[in-house]
Design a protein around this motif. Structure first.
Motif, short mmCIF file in Angstrom:
data_model
loop_
_atom_site.label_atom_id
_atom_site.label_comp_id
_atom_site.label_asym_id
_atom_site.label_seq_id
_atom_site.Cartn_x
_atom_site.Cartn_y
_atom_site.Cartn_z
N GLY A 296 40.96 40.25 27.21
CA GLY A 296 42.22 39.97 27.87
C GLY A 296 42.14 38.86 28.89
N THR A 297 41.27 37.83 28.71
CA THR A 297 41.12 36.79 29.70
C THR A 297 41.83 35.50 29.35
OG1 THR A 297 39.05 36.12 28.68
CG2 THR A 297 38.92 37.68 30.52
N GLY B 135 46.98 36.96 28.25
CA GLY B 135 47.66 37.41 29.46
C GLY B 135 49.12 37.71 29.19
N PHE C 250 49.27 40.74 26.95
CA PHE C 250 48.92 41.93 27.72
C PHE C 250 50.13 42.42 28.51
CE2 PHE C 250 47.24 44.28 31.31
CZ PHE C 250 46.25 45.05 30.74
N GLU C 251 50.84 41.50 29.14
CA GLU C 251 52.02 41.88 29.92
C GLU C 251 53.13 42.42 29.03
OE1 GLU C 251 53.20 38.92 32.74
OE2 GLU C 251 51.14 38.65 33.45
N LEU D 74 52.10 45.84 28.16
CA LEU D 74 52.29 46.67 29.35
C LEU D 74 53.75 47.08 29.51
CD1 LEU D 74 51.32 47.96 31.98
CD2 LEU D 74 51.48 45.71 33.06
N ALA E 88 47.61 48.26 36.37
CA ALA E 88 47.25 47.89 35.00
C ALA E 88 46.83 46.42 34.93
CB ALA E 88 48.41 48.16 34.05
N LEU E 89 47.52 45.56 35.65
CA LEU E 89 47.15 44.14 35.65
C LEU E 89 45.78 43.93 36.28
CD1 LEU E 89 50.59 42.48 36.48
CD2 LEU E 89 49.37 42.45 34.30
N ARG F 235 42.89 45.01 33.77
CA ARG F 235 43.09 44.39 32.45
C ARG F 235 41.84 44.47 31.58
NH1 ARG F 235 46.26 39.06 31.66
NH2 ARG F 235 47.04 39.89 33.59
N SER F 236 40.69 44.11 32.11
CA SER F 236 39.45 44.11 31.32
C SER F 236 39.08 45.51 30.86
CB SER F 236 38.30 43.54 32.12
OG SER F 236 38.60 42.26 32.59
N ALA G 161 41.50 46.66 28.09
CA ALA G 161 41.21 45.99 26.81
C ALA G 161 39.92 46.51 26.20
CB ALA G 161 41.13 44.48 27.03
N MET H 5 46.39 51.09 26.95
CA MET H 5 47.43 51.04 27.96
C MET H 5 48.04 52.40 28.28
SD MET H 5 48.73 48.66 29.84
CE MET H 5 48.44 47.17 28.92
#
Length: 181
Positions: free
Chosen positions: A6-7, A12, A15-16, A19, A48-49, A52-53, A56, A163
């Motif tokens: 998730g980098t 990103g 991921f959002e 989320l 959650a942000l 992230r790692s 994931a 998540m």
């Protein structure tokens, strides 16, 4: 395609989006309603942000290509080799035709073989051009389809295995561990 950790920039955004989908899911909404609503939602989003790692990694998605793609590659290489058979045939007819003309035996047979060689050679060239066009079109299409499927798989695994369990754990829902299993 998103990175498993998730980098990346694309990851990103994805991921959002995942989320937001997780925060809107029925399980998380119920837990949020019990724990205080909107302030808890924003707190969960921030947590959650930050994690992230870990989220994931918990999703544990494997981004390898499917074995079916290897079979497609084999077929496309094989299709590129098919025009080789008529090309060899054309070369055989041309060599035999020029040999017959050189020997001054029967020139009309040699000329016929040369004509046949030129016709088969033209067909082989047309088949090679058609196969090359097919090869490049299908490889580009297959790559984009595989990337889209991998992205969908990544997002689904991130949602279901990473998540939602994370959000439920953060809300201290006693049923979260049962749902995660």
């Amino acid at each position: 395609m998103p990175d498993p950790d998730g980098t990346g920039a694309d990851a990103g955004t994805a991921f959002e989006q995942v989320l937001d989908r997780a925060l809107g899911s029925g399980q998380v909404k119920e837990a949020l309603d019990r724990s205080g609503g909107t302030p808890a939602r924003e707190r969960l989003r921030a947590q959650a942000l930050q994690a992230r790692s870990a989220i994931a990694a918990a999703a544990g998605v494997d981004h390898r290509e499917e074995p079916a793609r290897d079979a497609c590659r084999f077929l496309s290489v094989r299709a590129m080799l098919v025009p080789g058979v008529p090309a060899v045939t054309a070369a055989f007819f041309l060599i035999l035709g020029f040999s017959m003309i050189t020997l001054d035996g029967r020139p009309y047979i040699g000329e016929g073989l040369i004509t046949a060689g030129l016709i088969v050679g033209a067909m082989a060239a047309g088949a090679a051009v058609g196969d090359a066009a097919w090869f490049f079109t299908t490889s580009a299409r297959g790559r984009s389809d595989a990337d889209a499927r991998a992205r969908e798989d990544w997002e689904l695994a991130l949602l279901e295995r990473g998540m939602v369990p994370f959000l439920l754990r953060e809300l201290d829902d006693p049923r979260a561990s049962e749902r995660g299993r």
